[in-house]
Structure formats: C-alpha cells, structure tokens
Motif scaffolding. Structure first.
Motif, mmCIF file in Angstrom:
data_model
loop_
_atom_site.group_PDB
_atom_site.id
_atom_site.type_symbol
_atom_site.label_atom_id
_atom_site.label_comp_id
_atom_site.label_asym_id
_atom_site.label_seq_id
_atom_site.Cartn_x
_atom_site.Cartn_y
_atom_site.Cartn_z
ATOM 1 N N VAL A 1 54.393 43.068 46.318
ATOM 2 C CA VAL A 1 54.708 43.116 44.629
ATOM 3 C C VAL A 1 55.460 44.209 44.330
ATOM 4 O O VAL A 1 54.825 44.826 44.214
ATOM 5 C CB VAL A 1 54.005 42.833 43.471
ATOM 6 N N SER A 2 56.420 43.758 43.848
ATOM 7 C CA SER A 2 57.367 44.656 43.195
ATOM 8 C C SER A 2 56.333 45.331 42.489
ATOM 9 O O SER A 2 55.495 44.941 41.286
ATOM 10 C CB SER A 2 58.647 44.654 43.005
ATOM 11 N N SER A 3 57.194 46.981 42.007
ATOM 12 C CA SER A 3 56.168 47.862 40.707
ATOM 13 C C SER A 3 56.709 47.563 39.582
ATOM 14 O O SER A 3 56.283 47.999 37.980
ATOM 15 C CB SER A 3 56.245 49.140 41.445
ATOM 16 N N VAL B 1 51.963 42.810 31.566
ATOM 17 C CA VAL B 1 51.739 43.421 33.396
ATOM 18 C C VAL B 1 50.786 44.492 32.756
ATOM 19 O O VAL B 1 50.662 45.096 34.075
ATOM 20 C CB VAL B 1 53.376 43.772 33.945
ATOM 21 N N GLU B 2 51.583 45.323 32.695
ATOM 22 C CA GLU B 2 50.946 47.093 32.173
ATOM 23 C C GLU B 2 49.261 47.195 32.326
ATOM 24 O O GLU B 2 48.623 48.044 32.374
ATOM 25 C CB GLU B 2 51.299 48.039 32.041
ATOM 26 N N ILE B 3 48.999 46.317 31.158
ATOM 27 C CA ILE B 3 47.178 46.259 31.223
ATOM 28 C C ILE B 3 46.712 45.578 32.229
ATOM 29 O O ILE B 3 45.910 45.364 32.320
ATOM 30 C CB ILE B 3 47.286 45.366 29.519
ATOM 31 N N LEU C 1 59.650 35.877 34.442
ATOM 32 C CA LEU C 1 59.392 34.368 34.542
ATOM 33 C C LEU C 1 60.828 33.275 34.813
ATOM 34 O O LEU C 1 60.580 32.185 34.861
ATOM 35 C CB LEU C 1 58.217 34.354 33.651
ATOM 36 N N ASP C 2 62.096 33.999 34.179
ATOM 37 C CA ASP C 2 63.118 33.966 33.313
ATOM 38 C C ASP C 2 63.627 32.272 34.274
ATOM 39 O O ASP C 2 63.724 31.454 34.242
ATOM 40 C CB ASP C 2 64.082 34.087 32.700
ATOM 41 N N ASP D 1 51.197 37.271 42.215
ATOM 42 C CA ASP D 1 52.565 37.311 41.054
ATOM 43 C C ASP D 1 52.507 37.791 39.847
ATOM 44 O O ASP D 1 51.442 36.649 39.549
ATOM 45 C CB ASP D 1 53.203 36.237 41.878
ATOM 46 N N GLU D 2 52.796 38.504 39.266
ATOM 47 C CA GLU D 2 51.912 39.413 38.502
ATOM 48 C C GLU D 2 53.146 37.942 37.005
ATOM 49 O O GLU D 2 52.718 38.486 35.971
ATOM 50 C CB GLU D 2 52.716 40.008 38.135
ATOM 51 N N ARG D 3 54.229 37.854 37.623
ATOM 52 C CA ARG D 3 54.534 36.524 36.530
ATOM 53 C C ARG D 3 53.376 35.682 36.216
ATOM 54 O O ARG D 3 53.999 34.839 35.326
ATOM 55 C CB ARG D 3 55.797 35.426 37.292
#
Length: 427
Positions: free
Chosen positions: A3-5, A37-39, A10-11, A393-395
């Motif tokens: 996963v990218s940093s 996402v940072e949280i 989600l668009d 996946d953080e989306r």
C-alpha cells in the motif's frame, strides 16, 4: 500488494452519488479522508490488547471533543458518544454505530511504515479500521447535526475487548450504553472482498463460538494390561471422534454445528496408560436455538461415550457468543446506504462464517446488522485476518465511514421502517 504511503481516495471505485443528501455526506467524508487515514495508521502503529486500550480510547475521545462532542468514558477502556438530537427532541431511539478497539497478540509482519511499535501485538483483524470508520462517521454526522440535517440522534460505541471471552460487549451493555438505543450497526473487515464493496446477509452471518474442555482422570497402568485399568487414552480417542458425530445427529444439521478439537494432552511414555488427560476445543453453531440446546447434548454425549471405559470426566463449557443474526430491515438499511454512497453494484451476498463476533450480544437487545467491509485491492492479494501480514487497502476507511454514516441517516429517517432488505430507502 504493498500500500502506498500516500493517502488513498475512493473516487475511482464509485460513481458520484445521485441523491443530494448522499452527495452532501460524501463531501463531508472526503474532507476528512486524509485525517482519518492518518488516524488509522496511528492506531495501527500503537495496538493494545483487550481491556488495555487506554491510548486508543484517549485518541478517539480527544478527536471527538475537538469536534465539540462530549464522549463518556466507560469503566477501564472504551467510550460512548452521542451525536445529534435526543430522544426527547425526536421521540425516537438513537441509532448506534459500534467499533471494537482491541488488537491481537500477533507479531506485525505488514512491512509498512506504520507497522506496530509493540512487540507481538498487531491489529491483525482490522479493528483499527473499524475504530476509525465509526469515528469518521461520527464526525461527519456531527456536521449534519450542527446544520440541523440529522433527524435522529446517533450513539457511537467504541467497545473494548472483542477478541476475548467473555467479550467487552457485555461490559458495554452492563454500563447502559444501549439505553435509549433502538437499533445498531457495525462493519467487519473482509479481505476476500474488494475495497468499495460490502457483503450483507439476512439472518446468521457469524457463528456462536464456545470454548469446551474435557478433563479425564483414571487409575492409570501399564499398556500391557489395559483391561486392569481405565484406558484413558483410548477413551479420549473415542470422545475426539464420536462426540462431533453425535452432535451432528442430535442437532439439526441445518444449524451448522461444528465441534473441533484444538488441543489433546495425555501421557509422556509409550508404555504407560496415564492417569490424567484433557481435550480442548471450540463448539460453534449458526443457529441460536441449536446453540441453546448444544450444551446439554454435548455434556450427555461425552458422559455416554466414556461410560464403558472406567474413566471419570469433568466437562467445562465456557459460553462465548451467540450468532450475529442480522435483522431483515436493518440489513436493508445497510444495503440501501451502500448503494447510495458506494454505487448500485456495491452490495454482495456474503457467506456465513463459523467465526465468533461479540456484536451478537447487542443484537439480543436491539435489532441491527453487521456488514462485511471489503479491504482487498482489486486484482491484488487476498489476505487473511488474524495473520501478522494482514494488509488493508486504506480506501476501506473512506468506504466504511460513508457506509455507516449514511446508514445512520437512513435508519433514523421516519420512512426507514417501511424498507425491506434489498430495497432502497430514500432520505
């Protein structure tokens, strides 16, 4: 797939909402996306085991207070927080959104910059996502409430200790966290489902899960003379094989009863019949009625199987959690919410799981539903929960936030009660 940093969006996975209220909510959540996402990454880096979630509780409470809300800390760890109008103002019970805070005693092997900083503790089940999703939904709903656009009050429930038995949901219920609540919703990460998709099901979605232990005792003796003593090891073998089969004949096969042994202990020498031994396992069931009967049948089966072998048994049955039984109307609300904010093809029928989930205890008090939240990158690797290399996946953070926030709005609207499952609720 790494996963990218960078903070994901989600668009590209969903069309723009066609309903004005859903579009308003989407814009609110979009403005929170980077922070959420940072949280989530912060929580992932600082996991805490069951009933020790003090830092996690503090992080959530501080962000809610920053939004002008008034969280109420629960005894030990966890919190609840009300958003929007009260029952006195609306005449309706609040809609609850539930998250679980605890991590697992598993080493983190995700290999990402926000990996766990605590040795042998990791958010390997996605509770960091669940917590962030409910927090994000609460923040977005608070904006709607401030603008007078939230018809029914919402209660955010941040629960400790989901991963242990007895679970933290019982503590939350004992603290009165569902007082004034008329329905409750939750999500659970599912790495078999693509991000931007959700899985739903009416009725049992998870299993009852109990811990069972059988302790054997006998006189012991020489393996050359089993007829002069109770052959304890042979008796254990009979219980291992026969009791699961008996349960399958004494209980409705449609109930999905499953007894699986995880630990067998007896003896240390090849030529000695031991005087003590034990079995430990799990008893799972998809039907709450069969679950209520299973304990008696299990006890009877063990005692009858060992009766011919001159061996004594002590049976310990730790009741765990009942099945999560999704209410039909509440499932319809989740499905309508998913279609509104994630797209018309976002809903899939999820399979039943024999895993346990203590969200089930809330559903013994009020109706509600849990959805499976997709966390797999489309075309990417399928991970498994409770494994140290689990990656989301953080989306999914944005998707889950939109889903629960929209579900709270729809569930609290006057016409929500008219919607059935797999129908659409306008609001």
């Amino acid at each position: 797939m790494p996963v990218s940093s960078s903070v994901p969006s989600l668009d590209s996975l969903r069309p723009a909402p066609s309903l004005a209220p859903a579009l308003r909510l989407t814009r609110l959540v979009d403005s929170l996306r980077d922070e959420l996402v940072e949280i989530r990454r912060d929580l992932h880096a600082h996991p805490e085991l069951a009933r020790t979630e003090e830092r996690t509780t503090r992080v959530v409470a501080e962000r809610l207070r920053l939004a002008g809300l008034h969280p109420r800390l629960l005894p030990g760890s966890g919190l609840v927080c009300d958003v929007g109008p009260s029952h006195a103002e609306t005449g309706r019970g609040r809609v609850a959104l539930r998250a679980d805070l605890d991590a697992l005693p598993v080493a983190d092997e995700c290999g990402l910059p926000w990996h766990s900083t605590h040795r042998a503790v990791a958010h390997a089940c996605g509770h960091d996502v669940h917590t962030t999703v409910v927090l994000g939904a609460g923040l977005a709903l608070a904006e709607l409430a401030a603008a007078g656009e939230l018809a029914t009050g919402v209660r955010l429930v941040f629960q400790p200790a989901e991963e242990v038995q007895p679970g933290g949901s019982l503590d939350v219920l004992a603290a009165g966290a569902l007082d004034g609540v008329s329905q409750i919703y939750a999500v659970h990460c599912d790495p078999k489902v693509d991000v931007g998709q959700v899985g739903t099901r009416i009725g049992p979605i998870t299993s009852a899960s109990d811990e069972v232990t059988v302790v054997f005792s006998g006189a012991g003796g020489h393996t050359s003379r089993p007829h002069l003593t109770g052959d304890l090891v042979f008796a254990i073998g009979q219980v291992v094989t026969q009791v699961p089969a008996i349960l399958g004949r004494r209980l409705d096969p449609r109930s999905g009863v499953n007894l699986t042994w995880g630990a067998v202990q007896a003896g240390v020498a090849h030529n000695v019949i031991p005087g003590a031994g034990s079995l430990r396992g799990t008893l799972r069931c998809l039907d709450v009625r069969a679950w209520e009967k299973a304990s008696r049948v299990f006890h009877e089966a063990v005692e009858q199987v060992v009766a011919p072998y001159d061996v004594e048994v002590e049976i310990r049955h730790q009741r765990g959690v009942p099945p999560v039984e999704n209410d039909e109307r509440a499932t319809g609300v989740l499905e309508a919410a998913a279609r509104d904010v994630l797209g018309p093809d976002a809903v899939n029928l999820t399979e039943q799981s024999l895993g346990g989930e203590d969200f089930a205890w809330y559903l013994t008090k009020v109706p509600g539903a849990m959805a499976r939240l997709g966390t797999r990158t489309p075309g990417g690797r399928t991970y498994d929960i409770h494994q140290g290399d689990f990656v989301v996946d953080e989306r999914a953070v944005e998707a889950g936030t939109l889903l629960l926030a929209r579900a709270a709005v729809l569930a609290g609207s006057p016409q929500a009660g008219m919607a059935g499952a797999r129908g659409r609720v306008e609001g």
